[in-house]
Design a protein around this motif. Structure first.
Motif: not given
Length: 342
Positions: A122-124, A129-130, A135-138, A166-173
């Motif tokens: 969830h970390a953008v 957040m959340g 974002n460990n995966a990112a 949402n955080g992973t999406q935000d980072i790589f969108y």
């Protein structure tokens, strides 16, 4: 499997009433005592530069200072103590270890699974957040792409946590080199992850959201993995498949309404392993959510058993009409030549 683990991650303690408790890791470790072939590996913590490759540096420094000042409530859901900063760095370090091990050839019974915490999806770019600060995966995906010795061009992150990543999406969108897939409960926190969120700019088409209706079971998740997820990732010619492995879609998890069985995690693991094999891609897992301690531990153990040779048992039910409609809409949104087999 090899499990990335650090005692430092237990020191992040947001409070006895918080669902993201150190007992999550203790429960997993206790359950895995009953399994053979389990190995534990610690890893070096990451530095700020590694985190700032995907997060705003000023934000990262503010988190470090927040923890140095003793922590507190960053927001109503996301809390820290003084020790949280070290736990964050170790949690991301374990995720980086997982992708390194995978890219260096760890496979089969040696497949890496990082069980660090706090979780991260969830970390953008510039906020926590959340329950998530970094974002460990990112961080791990970018770490793999940034190192020339791994010689990789494309990464996929598949997030099966019940909440939208949402955080992973935000980072790589807006990125074409990272294909992000999130299969999650529709309408659940944080309220993002609609089907028509497919990426922008260079990243157009490299975000796939599959928002499943409440009550969805194993059959539809399996159909998603075998259908749109496999089709899209194999077409994208990925070099690394990183699984954001949350286990809160389990039917007995206290904070969701998706109805997966423990067996579903064997099925998903097996299908994602097949996708990785078909792409000649490395495969690694990073822990996200899961808040029923018994089912979290059982589900992680099921992933391990799948790599230890256990054959998953296919479900014998049918998908709901709503789930089929969702999958068909995903296929249309991504222009896939595919019929849903459910």
């Amino acid at each position: 499997m090899q499990f990335g683990y650090s005692e430092v991650c237990l020191e992040h303690d947001p409070g006895s009433r918080h669902p993201e408790t150190p007992d999550r890791l203790r429960a997993i470790r206790e359950r895995l005592k009953k399994k053979h072939g389990v190995e534990y590996v610690d890893a070096d913590p990451v530095d700020i530069d590694t985190i700032a490759a995907v997060h705003d540096r000023e934000y990262v420094e503010s988190v470090e200072q927040f923890c140095a000042d003793g922590g507190g409530d960053w927001d109503p859901d996301t809390s820290a103590v003084a020790e949280t900063w070290d736990a964050i760095r170790h949690s991301s370090g374990l995720a980086c270890w997982a992708v390194e091990a995978a890219l260096e050839g760890a496979t089969g019974r040696k497949t890496p699974f990082s069980i660090g915490r706090p979780p991260g999806h969830h970390a953008v770019v510039d906020d926590a957040m959340g329950f998530c600060f970094v974002n460990n995966a990112a961080v791990a995906a970018q770490h793999a792409l940034d190192h020339d010795e791994y010689d990789i061009d494309r990464v996929a992150v598949v997030d099966w946590d019940v909440h939208h990543g949402n955080g992973t999406q935000d980072i790589f969108y807006e990125r074409e080199d990272v294909f992000f897939v999130s299969i999650h409960e529709k309408g659940l926190y944080p309220g993002t992850g609609a089907i028509d969120e497919i990426g922008e700019g260079d990243g157009h088409g490299t975000t796939m959201n599959i928002p499943m209706p409440a009550g969805t079971g194993d059959e539809a998740y399996l159909a998603a993995a075998e259908g749109p997820i496999a089709t899209a990732l194999e077409a994208h010619d990925i070099d690394l498949l990183l699984v954001s492995a949350g286990f809160d879609a389990h039917r007995h998890d206290p904070i969701s309404r998706i109805r997966l069985s423990t067996e579903a995690y064997a099925l998903l693991t097996d299908r994602l392993r097949t996708i990785a094999d078909n792409c000649d891609a490395a495969l690694a897992f990073v822990l996200e959510g899961g808040y029923g301690l018994d089912v979290l531990a059982d589900s992680v153990a099921m992933v391990h058993e799948t790599f230890d040779g256990r054959e998953p048992i296919a479900p014998d039910g049918e998908c709901s009409d709503d789930a089929v409609e969702t999958l068909e809409q995903v296929v249309d949104a991504h222009g896939l030549d595919l019929e849903i087999d459910c």
